[in-house]
Design a protein around this motif. Structure first.
Motif, short mmCIF file in Angstrom:
data_model
loop_
_atom_site.label_atom_id
_atom_site.label_comp_id
_atom_site.label_asym_id
_atom_site.label_seq_id
_atom_site.Cartn_x
_atom_site.Cartn_y
_atom_site.Cartn_z
N UNK A 1 0.82 -1.21 0.00
CA UNK A 1 0.00 0.00 0.00
C UNK A 1 0.85 1.24 0.00
N UNK A 2 0.19 2.32 0.33
CA UNK A 2 0.90 3.59 0.32
C UNK A 2 1.87 3.70 1.50
N UNK A 3 2.75 4.64 1.43
CA UNK A 3 3.68 4.87 2.52
C UNK A 3 4.84 3.89 2.47
N UNK A 4 5.65 3.91 3.50
CA UNK A 4 6.82 3.04 3.51
C UNK A 4 6.98 2.36 4.86
N UNK A 5 5.84 1.82 5.30
CA UNK A 5 5.88 1.08 6.57
C UNK A 5 6.47 -0.30 6.30
N UNK A 6 7.17 -0.85 7.29
CA UNK A 6 7.61 -2.24 7.15
C UNK A 6 7.07 -3.06 8.31
N UNK A 7 6.99 -4.37 8.13
CA UNK A 7 6.52 -5.23 9.20
C UNK A 7 7.33 -6.53 9.22
#
Ligand code: BG6
Length: 468
Positions: A390-396
């Motif tokens: 998705x949008x953004x640059x979050x990581x998990x």
């Protein structure tokens, strides 16, 4: 990886297996089932004989019945016919462990079997008795010439002993001296059954055949290593054995330090027994002694609530059922990297695992963790990070996983003891502890034991996740 001898070669030379303390728990739970497994897979010599030696008077049939009733095998696991034929190879010799006449009778029995077979057979003596009896038994064995091979070129004599090897550095030295005067090192097989666990052996294979890890396997990339051996169970009737021993001696000095050795040792030049054992011993010899002044910071001891009411346990016992030790290795590879050793009975779940925590990039909290899952659910897992779609640059975090049960279902087909006994037959000592390893382990553990009673005992509830 290859071992020093062909792993598939089946020992064919006739062999007599003498088990001291055959009426004990270990024989019925592990040893006899392992021998039965080997027998059903046709991995025992055609001519073999098992002689049980114990104090309890029992006739031959009574003995077989006794073992049969206690045998730790699943219903239907073996064909009744196989069990029956296997039992035909077993006999019993009653005697007191300190009575020289009993050893003379045993010697006669062994000679009779050899004469019947018309051959000088291999002799394997297994000490499945409390360690306080080791010295006496070994000396009497030697005095009655039972340990002397009957011929120069055929028929070896080996002795198989169970941990604990001594109670501390001094007693371990003493046992070692006794063993050293009676046997050559290649005749002595010291069991630490953890070494025979497939998932433990895999640590070396994984580390040294996957070249991507070796450059990272040091203080520059690794922040800490956490080794856990948690057991849900409590004493389960073993209180009288456990209370004078405690968790540090029971699993710390042996199983836990072997795991530490495998995860931290340098790459051996080859995968022969001697070379591997030397590397394991080398890293153990570099463990830094924990000084008294820092003991409280680096060592925690605990006891589960209700332990002192367990059968066989003293009502005022201060024996630890839990410990956490922060160990350090004094080597260029590991200087400054803490190795946490943590073990407890009565914990929330039974789980043995080694977590290797990698350093994070500056300012980042994204920590890669490599987990060797020893048991249950044996396997290897790496925690790494991916972008959340998705949008953004979050990581998990996500796991990269290898599980034996999903891809190698044959894992459970060979038990620890089966592997160990087969290796004794083959004379391969890779999966057995060497005297150097044992001495180095005691050198690290003994100073902790000597000061343990100066530390507060943390009480914890059965089912604890951790002990604070
Ligand atoms: C034994 C200890 O050596 O190892 C036991 O004496 C412990 O107290 C056991 O429960 C753990 O072994 P495993 O193979 O069941 O993890």
């Amino acid at each position: 990886m290859t071992s020093s001898t062909n792993p598939n070669s089946i020992p064919l030379h006739p062999t007599i297996f003498v088990i001291f303390g055959i009426t004990g728990d270990l024989a019925a739970r592990k040893l006899i089932p392992a021998l039965l497994h080997l027998y059903s897979k046709k991995m025992l010599p055609q001519r073999f004989s098992i002689i049980g030696f114990s104090r309890r008077p029992m006739a031959r049939d009574e003995f077989r019945e006794y073992i049969r009733e206690r045998l730790n095998v699943r219903p239907g696991q073996f064909k009744e016919e196989d069990i029956k034929h296997f039992f035909d190879h077993m006999s019993y010799e009653q005697g007191l462990f300190d009575d020289p006449r009993a050893y003379a009778r045993l010697a006669d029995k062994l000679n009779d079997i050899d004469s019947r077979w018309g051959q000088c057979s291999n002799k394997l003596f297994h000490l499945s008795v409390p360690p306080t009896l080791y010295e006496g038994i070994l000396e009497r064995l030697a005095q009655s010439r039972l340990t002397a091979p009957c011929a120069d070129d055929t028929g070896w004599t080996r002795v198989l002993i169970e941990k604990p090897f001594g109670n501390d550095t001094a007693t371990a030295h003493r046992l070692d001296r006794v063993l050293g005067t009676l046997f050559k090192e290649e005749q002595i097989f010291r069991i630490d059954h953890y070494l025979a666990k497939e998932s433990l052996q895999n640590i070396l294979a994984f580390r040294f055949t996957n070249s991507m890890f070796e450059p990272l396997w040091n203080r520059d990339s690794i922040e800490k290593v956490h080794i856990r051996l948690f057991e849900k169970k409590g004493m389960e009737g073993r209180g009288a054995f456990y209370d004078p021993v405690g968790a540090l001696r029971d699993v710390g000095q042996n199983h836990m330090l072997m795991m530490l050795a495998l995860v931290s040792m340098d790459k051996p030049k080859n995968f022969k027994a001697d070379t591997i054992r030397k590397e394991r011993a080398k890293v153990l010899s570099k463990l830094l002694k924990i000084p008294l002044r820092t003991m409280e910071k680096f060592v925690v001891r605990g006891q589960y609530e209700g332990y002192t009411s367990e059968p066989g346990v003293s009502a005022t016992s201060s024996t630890e059922t839990y410990f956490r030790v922060q160990a350090s290795i004094n080597s260029p590879r590991w200087k400054g990297v803490p190795f946490y050793l943590e073990s407890g009975k009565g914990m929330v779940e039974s789980k043995t695992a080694i977590d290797v925590y990698f350093k994070t990039n500056k300012g980042s909290t994204h920590q890669n963790i490599l987990t060797f899952r020893i048991q249950p659910d044996e396997g290897i897992k790496i925690r790494f990070f991916v972008k959340t779609p998705g949008q953004g640059f979050e990581v998990e975090p996500k796991p990269l996983k290898f599980s034996y049960s999903e891809t190698m279902p044959t894992l459970g087909s060979t038990t620890d003891y089966e592997r160990l006994i087969f290796d004794v037959f083959r004379g391969d000592q890779t999966l057995f502890a060497s005297t150097e390893e044992i001495m180095s382990s005691w050198k690290f553990i003994t100073p902790i034991l000597e000061n343990l009673n100066k530390l507060p005992i943390k009480k914890y509830e059965r089912g604890a996740q951790e002990v604070e």
